[in-house]
Design an enzyme around this catalytic site. Structure first.
Site, PDB file in Angstrom:
ATOM      1  N   ASP A  22       0.702  -1.246  -0.136  1.00 14.98           N
ATOM      2  CA  ASP A  22       0.119  -0.047   0.011  1.00 14.98           C
ATOM      3  C   ASP A  22       0.804   1.319   0.072  1.00 14.98           C
ATOM      4  O   ASP A  22       2.066   1.287   0.569  1.00 14.98           O
ATOM      5  CB  ASP A  22      -0.745  -0.020   1.333  1.00 14.98           C
ATOM      6  CG  ASP A  22      -1.995   1.001   1.212  1.00 14.98           C
ATOM      7  OD1 ASP A  22      -2.355   1.311   0.023  1.00 14.98           O
ATOM      8  OD2 ASP A  22      -2.533   1.177   2.052  1.00 14.98           O
ATOM      9  N   ASN A  70     -10.983  -2.652  -5.619  1.00 14.69           N
ATOM     10  CA  ASN A  70     -10.223  -1.691  -6.264  1.00 14.69           C
ATOM     11  C   ASN A  70     -10.956  -1.353  -7.617  1.00 14.69           C
ATOM     12  O   ASN A  70     -10.519  -0.306  -8.095  1.00 14.69           O
ATOM     13  CB  ASN A  70      -8.751  -2.366  -6.615  1.00 14.69           C
ATOM     14  CG  ASN A  70      -7.942  -2.033  -5.275  1.00 14.69           C
ATOM     15  OD1 ASN A  70      -6.942  -2.917  -5.101  1.00 14.69           O
ATOM     16  ND2 ASN A  70      -8.242  -1.306  -4.493  1.00 14.69           N
TER      17      ASN A  70
HETATM   18  C1  IPE Z   1      -5.340  -2.620  -0.130  1.00 11.61           C
HETATM   19  O1  IPE Z   1      -5.151  -1.439  -0.452  1.00 11.61           O
HETATM   20  C2  IPE Z   1      -5.225  -3.434  -1.462  1.00 11.61           C
HETATM   21  C3  IPE Z   1      -4.165  -3.653  -1.877  1.00 11.61           C
HETATM   22  C4  IPE Z   1      -2.921  -3.455  -1.637  1.00 11.61           C
HETATM   23  C5  IPE Z   1      -4.082  -4.427  -3.416  1.00 11.61           C
HETATM   24  P1  IPE Z   1      -6.233  -0.410  -0.374  1.00 11.61           P
HETATM   25  O2  IPE Z   1      -5.370   0.985  -0.837  1.00 11.61           O
HETATM   26  O3  IPE Z   1      -7.092  -0.676  -1.630  1.00 11.61           O
HETATM   27  O4  IPE Z   1      -6.907  -0.507   0.673  1.00 11.61           O
HETATM   28  P2  IPE Z   1      -7.895   0.817   1.473  1.00 11.61           P
HETATM   29  O5  IPE Z   1      -8.813   1.104   0.470  1.00 11.61           O
HETATM   30  O6  IPE Z   1      -6.966   1.803   2.040  1.00 11.61           O
HETATM   31  O7  IPE Z   1      -8.357  -0.023   2.657  1.00 11.61           O
HETATM   32  C1  IPE Z   2      -1.315   0.281  -3.548  1.00  7.77           C
HETATM   33  O1  IPE Z   2      -1.219   1.727  -3.490  1.00  7.77           O
HETATM   34  C2  IPE Z   2      -1.839  -0.164  -4.862  1.00  7.77           C
HETATM   35  C3  IPE Z   2      -3.280  -0.653  -4.818  1.00  7.77           C
HETATM   36  C4  IPE Z   2      -3.943  -0.773  -4.096  1.00  7.77           C
HETATM   37  C5  IPE Z   2      -3.532  -1.579  -6.283  1.00  7.77           C
HETATM   38  P1  IPE Z   2      -2.381   2.758  -3.467  1.00  7.77           P
HETATM   39  O2  IPE Z   2      -2.901   3.179  -4.666  1.00  7.77           O
HETATM   40  O3  IPE Z   2      -3.449   2.097  -2.599  1.00  7.77           O
HETATM   41  O4  IPE Z   2      -1.736   4.107  -2.795  1.00  7.77           O
HETATM   42  P2  IPE Z   2      -2.306   4.917  -1.851  1.00  7.77           P
HETATM   43  O5  IPE Z   2      -3.048   4.234  -0.603  1.00  7.77           O
HETATM   44  O6  IPE Z   2      -3.460   5.800  -2.529  1.00  7.77           O
HETATM   45  O7  IPE Z   2      -1.179   5.742  -1.311  1.00  7.77           O
HETATM   46 MG    MG Z   3      -4.080   2.398  -0.600  1.00  3.46          MG
END
Ligand code: IPE
Ligand code: IPE
Ligand code: MG
Length: 244
Positions: A22, A70
């Protein structure tokens, strides 16, 4: 204190490490870059972490790449993420094979495009005999959806008279999950400072040690993995039993 990787005692090394990758978006934002740049750097961190995990002797590495939730992101971002996944699979399968790594994908593949499904099938087939490490990538994966799928499958079996409800115990349910062939994770790491599971391995993480690190995923590397492994070695796992 950071120790050299080889100094992690084999007895305290987790067999299975699972990572919620994340913070790609925030990494990019901090640099005034588009989110896609964060995802691209995130893919580099995947390469580093896969190689490092194998070098450190981890048997199973599972990474959360795209959750079933997602899809709620803007179309452009979903398409960037799917594009990166495509490129990763096209470029990395040869390298995974060279490193003796077996690739597995967990999640609902029915919503993925046909060409990505083909890359997945080819990659899984090509690496099926590799035994140095199992890399599992969770794509369109959600722990609740996985449990619902398992329950539907078990209910069908009961309806057809093939399953006796008395046989449904924890092990039986585990055998109906995507992860049926791999042990439960010993350690779940989440980067970016968020402290939640976001629907990742809900059943399997029942007794996992959870570790939340502040680094954004694109900054993750071998040294940070080693720090997490050293911290894991200090944890006192009990599984509900009384300590001697
Ligand atoms: C969790 O991250 C999913 C992945 C790392 C693929 P998200 O960024 O989607 O999670 P939330 O929305 O902050 O809970
Ligand atoms: C993780 O990074 C990748 C996925 C969840 C696919 P994010 O895209 O969630 O990055 P933040 O949490 O918005 O910084
Ligand atoms: Mg995230």
């Amino acid at each position: 204190m950071l120790e050299a990787p080889h100094s992690i005692a084999e007895t305290t090394l987790p067999r299975h490490v699972a990572i919620i990758m994340d913070g790609n978006g925030r990494w990019a934002k901090a640099r005034h870059l588009p989110r896609a740049a964060g995802h691209r750097e995130g893919a580099e961190a995947v390469r580093r972490t896969v190689t490092a995990s194998r070098e450190l002797g981890i048997e199973f590495l599972t990474i959360y790449a795209f959750s079933s939730e997602n899809w709620k992101r803007p179309d452009e971002e979903v398409s960037d993420l799917m594009g990166l996944l495509r490129v990763y699979l096209q470029r990395e399968i040869k390298e995974l094979d060279k490193q003796g790594i077996r690739l597995r994908i967990i999640g609902d593949k029915t919503q993925l495009s046909a060409d990505i499904c083909k890359l997945i099938d080819d990659g899984e087939r090509k690496t099926t005999d590799n035994s140095d490490m199992v890399l599992t990538i969770a794509i369109n994966y959600g722990g609740q959806a996985e449990l619902a799928m398992a329950m539907r499958c078990i209910a069908e079996g009961v309806k057809e008279g093939k399953i006796n409800p008395d046989d449904i115990d924890e092990e039986f349910i585990s055998k109906h999950l995507y992860t049926r062939d791999i042990p439960d994770p010993d350690l779940v790491i989440r980067t970016s400072g968020e402290q939640r599971l976001s629907n990742f391995l809900l059943w399997q993480a029942a007794y996992s040690e959870l570790m939340f690190v502040d680094d954004y995923w694109p900054d993750f590397d071998k040294q940070k993995l080693v720090s997490a492994l050293n911290a894991f070695a200090e944890r006192d796992r009990r599984f509900g039993a009384r300590k001697e």
